[in-house]
Design a protein around this motif. Structure first.
Motif, short mmCIF file in Angstrom:
data_model
loop_
_atom_site.label_atom_id
_atom_site.label_comp_id
_atom_site.label_asym_id
_atom_site.label_seq_id
_atom_site.Cartn_x
_atom_site.Cartn_y
_atom_site.Cartn_z
N LEU A 193 0.75 -1.24 -0.07
CA LEU A 193 -0.04 -0.08 -0.19
C LEU A 193 1.00 1.33 0.27
O LEU A 193 0.44 2.24 -0.68
CB LEU A 193 -0.95 0.05 1.30
CG LEU A 193 -2.04 -1.07 1.15
CD1 LEU A 193 -2.64 -1.10 2.61
CD2 LEU A 193 -2.97 -0.94 0.12
N THR A 194 2.11 1.30 0.56
CA THR A 194 2.90 2.41 0.75
C THR A 194 3.65 2.49 -0.46
O THR A 194 3.63 3.93 -0.97
CB THR A 194 3.88 2.14 1.78
OG1 THR A 194 3.16 1.90 3.15
CG2 THR A 194 4.74 3.49 2.00
N LEU A 195 4.23 1.77 -1.15
CA LEU A 195 5.09 1.77 -2.35
C LEU A 195 4.52 1.52 -3.47
O LEU A 195 4.95 2.02 -4.67
CB LEU A 195 6.42 1.04 -2.14
CG LEU A 195 7.06 1.00 -1.03
CD1 LEU A 195 8.13 0.03 -1.07
CD2 LEU A 195 7.86 2.54 -0.98
N GLY A 196 3.26 1.03 -3.73
CA GLY A 196 2.35 0.84 -4.95
C GLY A 196 2.64 -0.23 -5.77
O GLY A 196 2.33 -0.17 -6.92
N SER A 197 3.64 -1.29 -5.34
CA SER A 197 4.10 -2.03 -6.41
C SER A 197 4.69 -3.34 -5.77
O SER A 197 5.41 -3.16 -4.44
CB SER A 197 5.32 -1.75 -7.52
OG SER A 197 6.63 -1.49 -6.75
N VAL A 206 7.10 -5.12 -6.52
CA VAL A 206 8.69 -5.07 -6.68
C VAL A 206 9.11 -4.13 -5.63
O VAL A 206 10.10 -4.41 -4.87
CB VAL A 206 8.96 -4.55 -8.11
CG1 VAL A 206 10.51 -4.31 -8.11
CG2 VAL A 206 8.63 -5.29 -9.37
N GLY A 207 8.50 -3.03 -5.15
CA GLY A 207 9.14 -2.18 -4.42
C GLY A 207 8.80 -2.66 -2.82
O GLY A 207 9.59 -2.36 -2.16
N ALA A 208 7.82 -3.49 -2.64
CA ALA A 208 7.28 -3.78 -1.46
C ALA A 208 8.00 -5.14 -1.16
O ALA A 208 8.40 -5.32 -0.02
CB ALA A 208 5.62 -4.38 -1.56
N GLY A 209 8.58 -5.78 -2.09
CA GLY A 209 9.24 -7.00 -1.90
C GLY A 209 10.77 -6.72 -1.44
O GLY A 209 11.34 -7.51 -0.92
N MET A 210 11.19 -5.77 -1.81
CA MET A 210 12.62 -5.18 -1.62
C MET A 210 13.03 -5.03 -0.14
O MET A 210 14.03 -5.72 0.42
CB MET A 210 13.07 -3.92 -2.19
CG MET A 210 13.28 -4.17 -3.78
SD MET A 210 13.92 -2.48 -4.75
CE MET A 210 13.79 -3.17 -6.29
N PRO A 211 12.03 -4.18 0.81
CA PRO A 211 12.30 -4.16 2.16
C PRO A 211 12.18 -5.62 2.93
O PRO A 211 12.96 -5.90 3.66
CB PRO A 211 11.31 -3.18 2.61
CG PRO A 211 10.97 -2.56 1.61
CD PRO A 211 11.12 -3.37 0.33
N LEU A 212 11.37 -6.27 2.42
CA LEU A 212 11.18 -7.78 2.84
C LEU A 212 12.50 -8.64 2.59
O LEU A 212 13.08 -9.42 3.64
CB LEU A 212 10.05 -8.25 2.56
CG LEU A 212 8.69 -8.06 3.21
CD1 LEU A 212 7.38 -8.63 2.66
CD2 LEU A 212 8.81 -8.26 4.62
N ALA A 213 12.86 -8.47 1.32
CA ALA A 213 13.87 -9.37 1.10
C ALA A 213 15.09 -8.98 1.69
O ALA A 213 16.01 -9.61 2.60
CB ALA A 213 14.18 -9.38 -0.35
N ASN A 214 15.35 -7.53 1.87
CA ASN A 214 16.71 -7.02 2.83
C ASN A 214 16.53 -7.40 4.16
O ASN A 214 17.44 -7.75 4.50
CB ASN A 214 16.60 -5.63 2.64
CG ASN A 214 17.36 -4.98 3.46
OD1 ASN A 214 18.70 -4.78 3.06
ND2 ASN A 214 17.27 -4.38 4.59
N ALA A 215 15.19 -7.42 4.93
CA ALA A 215 14.99 -7.91 6.16
C ALA A 215 15.28 -9.38 6.36
O ALA A 215 16.16 -9.75 7.40
CB ALA A 215 13.77 -7.60 6.69
#
Length: 351
Positions: free
Chosen positions: A197-201, A203-212
């Protein structure tokens, strides 16, 4: 600081394959090493310098046979009868003998032994208490012993007449440490929805999760590897897991959101990654250092297991910072134009 982070961000974006392979290789190497050297978690807790710990140490030295954990079985007779009824007393006596035969049990005391168990039978004779003394402390008693005690209690319950109750409890079952469970996975799912909901995609949402997840994976492996050198309780990786997920998502979100904004302003991808790492990355570094210093402050109390928890959590936060400054720029470089938001970026460029 900013210029160094700018250079690091651009390098990570251009060398994204090397960065990703480096982190994957670190996970594999650490996993293999930890599998060979880790000694398992140790839930024995001591607080040196306190009167209670001194009393426990004195008890263990003077009366080792009663310094271990204890368990109790409460037996309640059916309505209208007492525990003196042979239908109740005989199964209880058999259970006492069975408890005494369990590996790791130092002694089992019958409630009907007036010498050793004075007061173990209620005044109305409707209930009795079987006491079981173990050799080890509650944190050192193996699960196999607990399962055997539960099995003997189940046999006792089956042997008692209808309406009777037999329940196992006591100190042994009151000091269990928390362990990872499904709640953490639910939290990751909720975080994915919020990020979407914050990043709208995706791809964008998956990056912080993958990083964490990468940061947490490396941190937990380091914590487990440290069991080869020092005792670590099961709460330590739990704390590292929760903090690692939280700051890993948060720090990556800073950089991804800044990069998205700059792309929509028409900035070149590599330049935007460098600037996002230099600006948002600086905030990440200072935020991470602040949290790490606070966590290391747990060592001031002088309590060993708290110090260990603080160090492990600080390592998890530091790893989240390091992963955010390298892996996130690499993922942003791989995402390319997909984070730009074509219509908004195009409109601004035409304006």
């Amino acid at each position: 600081m900013s210029s160094a982070l700018y250079t690091l961000g651009r390098w990570a974006a251009r060398s994204r394959r090397l960065v990703v392979l480096g982190w994957v290789g670190a996970l594999v190497l650490l996993g293999g090493t930890v599998g060979l050297v880790q000694q398992g978690l140790d839930n024995s807790v001591s607080i040196p310098g306190t009167e209670s710990q001194a009393a426990l140490d004195r008890l263990a030295a003077t009366f080792p046979q009663i310094s271990g954990a204890s368990a109790q079985v409460v037996v309640v007779a059916p309505d209208g009868t007492t525990v003196d009824d042979p239908a109740v007393q005989d199964p209880v006596e058999d259970a006492v003998a069975a408890f005494a035969a369990v590996d790791g049990v130092a002694a089992a005391v019958s409630p009907f032994d007036e010498t050793l168990a004075a007061g173990a039978v209620a005044e109305d004779r409707a209930a009795a208490l079987v006491s079981v003394q173990l050799d080890e402390g509650s944190s050192s008693v193996p699960d196999a012993t607990k399962e055997e005690l539960a099995a003997v209690t189940a046999d006792l319950r089956a042997a008692l007449p209808d309406g009777a109750v037999a329940s196992l409890g006591g100190e042994l079952f009151s000091a269990e440490f928390p362990e990872p469970h499904l709640a953490e996975l639910v939290g990751v799912g909720v975080a994915m929805i919020v990020l979407l909901l914050t990043l709208g995609s995706f791809v964008g949402a998956g990056m912080p999760l993958a990083n964490a997840l990468v940061g947490v994976g490396v941190s937990l492996l380091l914590v487990l590897g440290a069991t080869a050198f020092a005792p670590i309780t099961s709460t330590t990786p739990m704390l590292a897991l929760m903090l690692g997920l939280a700051v890993g998502i948060d720090y990556a979100l800073f950089i991804v959101a800044r990069h998205q904004d700059q792309l929509r302003q028409g900035l070149d991808i590599d330049e935007s990654i460098g600037r996002a790492t230099a600006t948002a990355g600086s905030a990440v570094v200072f935020a991470g250092l602040t949290v790490m210093i606070a966590l290391l402050g747990l060592g001031v109390a002088g309590i060993p297991f708290l110090t260990t928890m603080g160090v492990a959590a600080a390592v998890a936060v530091g790893m989240a910072v390091l992963v955010s400054l390298t892996l996130v720029p690499a993922m942003l470089g791989a995402a390319g134009e997909r984070l730009r938001g074509g219509r908004r970026g195009g409109a601004r460029r035409r304006g």
